[in-house]
Design a protein around this motif. Structure first.
Motif, PDB file in Angstrom:
ATOM      1  N   THR A   1       0.854  -1.190   0.000  1.00  0.00           N
ATOM      2  CA  THR A   1       0.000   0.000   0.000  1.00  0.00           C
ATOM      3  C   THR A   1       0.890   1.240   0.000  1.00  0.00           C
ATOM      4  N   PRO A   2       0.696   2.177  -0.944  1.00  0.00           N
ATOM      5  CA  PRO A   2      -0.220   2.057  -2.089  1.00  0.00           C
ATOM      6  C   PRO A   2       0.332   1.105  -3.131  1.00  0.00           C
ATOM      7  N   ARG A   3      -0.468   0.764  -4.124  1.00  0.00           N
ATOM      8  CA  ARG A   3      -0.030  -0.157  -5.163  1.00  0.00           C
ATOM      9  C   ARG A   3      -0.523   0.315  -6.518  1.00  0.00           C
ATOM     10  N   GLU A   4       0.042  -0.268  -7.552  1.00  0.00           N
ATOM     11  CA  GLU A   4      -0.440   0.000  -8.896  1.00  0.00           C
ATOM     12  C   GLU A   4      -1.878  -0.497  -9.012  1.00  0.00           C
ATOM     13  N   THR A   5      -2.691   0.235  -9.758  1.00  0.00           N
ATOM     14  CA  THR A   5      -4.085  -0.185  -9.919  1.00  0.00           C
ATOM     15  C   THR A   5      -4.184  -1.524 -10.620  1.00  0.00           C
TER      16      THR A   5
ATOM     17  N   ALA B   1     -14.987   0.934  -3.339  1.00  0.00           N
ATOM     18  CA  ALA B   1     -13.733   1.230  -2.636  1.00  0.00           C
ATOM     19  C   ALA B   1     -13.065  -0.021  -2.069  1.00  0.00           C
ATOM     20  N   GLY B   2     -11.789  -0.170  -2.424  1.00  0.00           N
ATOM     21  CA  GLY B   2     -10.961  -1.206  -1.833  1.00  0.00           C
ATOM     22  C   GLY B   2     -11.091  -2.584  -2.431  1.00  0.00           C
ATOM     23  N   LEU B   3     -12.027  -2.797  -3.357  1.00  0.00           N
ATOM     24  CA  LEU B   3     -12.227  -4.138  -3.898  1.00  0.00           C
ATOM     25  C   LEU B   3     -11.224  -4.452  -5.004  1.00  0.00           C
ATOM     26  N   GLN B   4     -11.069  -5.753  -5.256  1.00  0.00           N
ATOM     27  CA  GLN B   4     -10.242  -6.221  -6.356  1.00  0.00           C
ATOM     28  C   GLN B   4     -11.112  -6.974  -7.353  1.00  0.00           C
TER      29      GLN B   4
ATOM     30  N   ARG C   1      -9.353   2.673  -9.800  1.00  0.00           N
ATOM     31  CA  ARG C   1      -8.243   3.587  -9.510  1.00  0.00           C
ATOM     32  C   ARG C   1      -8.695   4.704  -8.587  1.00  0.00           C
ATOM     33  N   ALA C   2      -9.894   5.212  -8.800  1.00  0.00           N
ATOM     34  CA  ALA C   2     -10.395   6.308  -7.968  1.00  0.00           C
ATOM     35  C   ALA C   2     -10.738   5.860  -6.555  1.00  0.00           C
ATOM     36  N   SER C   3     -11.129   4.583  -6.409  1.00  0.00           N
ATOM     37  CA  SER C   3     -11.576   4.090  -5.104  1.00  0.00           C
ATOM     38  C   SER C   3     -10.487   3.355  -4.323  1.00  0.00           C
ATOM     39  N   GLY C   4      -9.298   3.239  -4.916  1.00  0.00           N
ATOM     40  CA  GLY C   4      -8.243   2.494  -4.238  1.00  0.00           C
ATOM     41  C   GLY C   4      -8.358   0.999  -4.421  1.00  0.00           C
ATOM     42  N   GLY C   5      -9.150   0.571  -5.395  1.00  0.00           N
ATOM     43  CA  GLY C   5      -9.283  -0.853  -5.691  1.00  0.00           C
ATOM     44  C   GLY C   5      -8.155  -1.322  -6.599  1.00  0.00           C
ATOM     45  N   ALA C   6      -8.287  -2.539  -7.096  1.00  0.00           N
ATOM     46  CA  ALA C   6      -7.218  -3.117  -7.911  1.00  0.00           C
ATOM     47  C   ALA C   6      -7.802  -4.047  -8.960  1.00  0.00           C
ATOM     48  N   LEU C   7      -7.115  -4.134 -10.086  1.00  0.00           N
ATOM     49  CA  LEU C   7      -7.561  -4.946 -11.216  1.00  0.00           C
ATOM     50  C   LEU C   7      -6.455  -5.912 -11.615  1.00  0.00           C
TER      51      LEU C   7
END
Length: 222
Positions: free
Chosen positions: A38-42, A84-87, A112-118
């Protein structure tokens, strides 16, 4: 043979623990770090040939999983999947149709806006995919890891280790026959090993080449 393998697939769900890394230790470490930092690439983009383990890893991380080959429009993707926060994990992104590409583009922006990840996977790296330019740019903006298929030697070693964990010994000719006759991804090979072990125990016979042929013949006939 393909239907045979589908009939034999083990019940064990893909996990990071049962992923046979082979020469992909660096990619696996990258995935671990990406998940925890944290933080990380989206976005983390996995690419490589069929059978390299992309789908296994996408399913192993335990997040919302969508396969674009069965849902090219991402019709099953809900806005709640990107809160927010989900992957989110999307497999085979090269199969997305026009609607699916728009949906993934929007999902990327929300994550990206919510701090989630793909987490995504494809046979080729982002810049080689036939996708809309703005989506390719976003998919290529994060971490990109290539997965290499296991060598025959690595597959044989992995099968021998799995067999030892089951308390059985696989003769060299059985391993050679498996590699020659079965689909070459580890999940299919592991499924055949599990079936062989069950059959051997049920009939109180050691695993030999004749026993393997018997199992394959019985499955095909069924």
């Amino acid at each position: 043979m393909r239907q045979l393998i589908l009939d034999l697939l083990p019940d064990a769900a893909p996990s990071l623990d049962n992923f046979v890394a082979g020469s992909n230790g660096e990619a696996l470490a990258c995935l671990h770090q990406w998940q925890t930092q944290t933080p990380r690439e989206t976005c983390l983009f996995l690419w490589g040939d069929a059978g390299a383990g992309k789908t296994h890893l996408l399913r192993a991380v335990g997040v919302r999983y969508i396969d674009a080959t069965t849902d090219p429009a991402l019709a099953t993707l809900a806005e709640d999947d990107t809160r927010a926060g989900l992957q989110l994990a999307v497999d085979n992104v090269a199969a997305l149709d026009a609607a699916g590409q728009i949906a993934l583009f929007n999902a990327f922006n929300r994550l990206r806006a919510s701090g989630g990840a793909l987490l995504v996977a494809a046979p080729e790296p982002p810049l080689r995919l036939t996708l809309r330019e703005d989506l390719r740019t976003r998919l290529g903006s994060g971490l990109i890891c290539r997965l290499q298929p296991l060598t025959d030697a690595e597959k044989i070693a992995a099968l021998a280790t799995q067999a030892a964990a089951r308390g059985v010994r696989l003769p060299p000719e059985v391993l050679t026959y498996l590699l020659a006759r079965a689909p070459r991804d580890m999940r299919s090979l592991s499924a055949l090993l599990a079936s062989l072990d069950r059959y051997s125990l049920e009939h109180k016979r050691p695993i030999t080449l004749p026993l393997l042929r018997e199992v394959l013949h019985a499955r095909v006939e069924a």
